[in-house]
Design an enzyme around this catalytic site. Sequence first.
Site, PDB file in Angstrom:
ATOM      1  N   HIS A  64      -3.672  -5.557   2.017  1.00 50.00           N
ATOM      2  CA  HIS A  64      -3.513  -5.717   3.459  1.00 50.00           C
ATOM      3  C   HIS A  64      -4.131  -7.054   3.831  1.00 50.00           C
ATOM      4  CE1 HIS A  64      -2.278  -1.599   3.997  1.00 50.00           C
ATOM      5  NE2 HIS A  64      -3.330  -1.168   3.338  1.00 50.00           N
ATOM      6  N   CYS A  99       0.810  -1.216   0.000  1.00 48.75           N
ATOM      7  CA  CYS A  99       0.000   0.000   0.000  1.00 48.75           C
ATOM      8  C   CYS A  99       0.851   1.278   0.000  1.00 48.75           C
ATOM      9  CB  CYS A  99      -0.963  -0.053   1.184  1.00 48.75           C
ATOM     10  SG  CYS A  99      -2.349   1.066   1.037  1.00 48.75           S
TER      11      CYS A  99
HETATM   12 ZN   LIG Z   1      -3.618   0.768   2.664  1.00 49.80          ZN
END
Ligand SMILES: [Zn+2]
Lengths: 518, 248
Positions: free
Chosen positions: B198, B98
């Site tokens: 995630h 991310c």
């Molecule tokens: Zn994230």
Amino acid sequence: MNVEEAGNASAIRPNIFQRVLAVAACKAVRKFLRLRGSGGTALPGKAAMLFCRNILEVTSSGMEIVVVTGTNGKTTTSRMLEHAIAEEGTCLANRSGANLLSGITAEFTCSADWLGKPRKQYAVVECDEAALKQVVPLLHPKVIVVTNLFRDQLDRYGEVMHTLEEIRRGIEKAPESILCLNADCSLTASLADSREIPGTDCADCGRGSTVFHAGPASASRTSSPTIHPVSSPAVPPASCRTDPAQKRIFWFGLNTPLGEQKDVPLSDAKYCIRCGTAYQYRYHTYAHLGSFYCPACGYQRPEPDTAVLEILEMTASDSRVRIMAGGREFETAVSLPAVYNLYNAMAAVCAGLAFGLDAERMCSSLADVHSGFGRMETFRLGETQGQMILVKNPAGCDQALSFITNLPEERDLYFGLNDRTADGHDISWIWDVDFEKTIHRPCIRNIYVFGDRAEDLRLRLKYADVPAEKITYLPDSPSLLKKLHESRLPVWILPNYTAMLSLREELGKEDGMKAFWE
Amino acid sequence: MNAEKKIRICHLYPDVLNLYGDRGNIICMKKRLVWRGIECEVTEAGIGDCPDLTQFDLFFIGGGQDFEQEVLLEDLKAGKGKEIRSAVEDGKTFLCICGGYQMMGHYYQTHDGVRCEFLGAIDLFTTGAEKRMIGNYAFTLTEDLGSSMVVGFENHSGQTWLGSGVSPLGTVLQGNGNNGVDRTEGVHYKNVFGTYSHGPVLPKNPEFCDRILLSALERRYGNAVLEPLDDSFERSARDSIQREMKIR
Ligand SMILES: [Zn+2]
Ligand SMILES: [Zn+2]
């Protein structure tokens, strides 16, 4: 219609027809839902708002209200406050996790008379962090309590800083409310800014005054908080000696270190919110809470008005503490176990003082309060007994685990994990729980996992080196209930929110436990 | 076979990039090495720490909060950035999640046009979008990486766009991936694996985890084999998500 905008509609005065219709709709929908055996709390509120968007302002008008928000401890703190305030007069409180605008609207509207006039004098309202900005402009609370800020249910708000901003926006919409803030939480304490408007308040002492003074001027007085931007105009501290009745911010905290005094590996607030420097701590209590200070800009833990001075004794069911409140010292029992409940107790006493209650009465009511809905409840299970603690984020789960695994006798442990909307769909927080530290203690005999995402929990425990044969996966509620009833050892259940609701419902069906919305 | 093999993992910025249980990836990589008799040492390098990065085999960078990213960018400029770029070119293994993934690109441009310069270690950039991409999602790894399916949880508002010479990590089956437009997910450049996933991503996707570990072992020891483990718990956790998403 978008009910979430109702908060902006408070300027419009509803006419009597709108009011009556809204009240009737709310009561009718609630009655209908209950006949069908549902405890739904959002729908009756939404029905009321269809007829009158700001019905909550009408059905709460004239009441004296405390609003409690924050990540952990909202419910327990609210129950403690309700317990004390109910001794003063009739007190309304929202239950069953009805802590969004629609649920709160339903509670007030159903409790009002048919014209929408409140029937109670006081209210203690537990409010979701993001809903605060919609709720407080309608409720005009006398006191707003912020318990703490931790990472929680991330996909609902994105990030802890975002949640903090949501709360700040709420607080700014209620400039007349007194704040009760957790002094040990650097995130929560920063909310004092919102009362730091030049020309109106002094955030340093929290009292209303015509000027406010600068960081450097107060930095030399170690006992006083320094929560100003360094660039603010320097005015001598003497200027804020104003009437204590006008005190705008009340602080609570723990004046005593707890646990191992080392840095938390996964702090939710490691860097100064003002300047980005890493915080130092005079002592830690738990997670990122403690006596923090920033060595660069001087931002630091404010001195609390209400605080635990010393923990005299702590057992599986309660603690004895020496506390300071309203400028006096008391020795008192808190009839709930574990450290996080001490914070909840201090939040409640602090809010009670801000509300105008007597310190001694507040303290004595702590000794006979029972746990909030679901937060820690005890029930009989055939031969043995079960205890349930709601866990929904790493900090809360670590606290619950360290408490349970420090008790002497052997027990079975049940974890429940769902990923429904009310839980926040993201369950990745289980990987931030420090299972490695607590789960191997010998008092834990068997571990059971249940809920929609039980398999994720089992996997997490595998990677914490729990042997596969020690973990049992319970795929559905019949298998869960069967195991619970077969248990010979005391049972501890750690469910997240909707896992707790379903289990409670199942147990209620069998044992005639009170339905959760009562 | 694995006697005296050892992998040194560097967890970059665990102090600021530690959202969403991403440290579960470190736990997972470490255990899957140790269970195979391979030693594993994890070193944390936070803001202000300056260990010699050339000693590590594998780097992990997680996702973080906007507020703390500024502190981080300064630390990168102060020296670590250059070292990270040369480790990438040197064929060291990276797993970037991310925000950590975005950081490997040239820049992030917010919705209202503010540009934030990043590392530029890989030819990609990210633009802020209005809508947030949240939820369980799934993608298949490229053929190069074994084509297995990966399930994860995405939560980002940035849309990432790969440069023409850069290959994605996989193809989106369900959800958004890099940008919700071109069906690409993540990046695979040399031994860098970047993803929005995630969850954390590795525990439920053991094939992906082993692929990453293998690249680090090959880089250090020339050749390497990872004997299979009992992944039944891993598979059943992945299957339950797959069922929920109604894939296949
Ligand atoms: Zn994230
Ligand atoms: Zn600072």
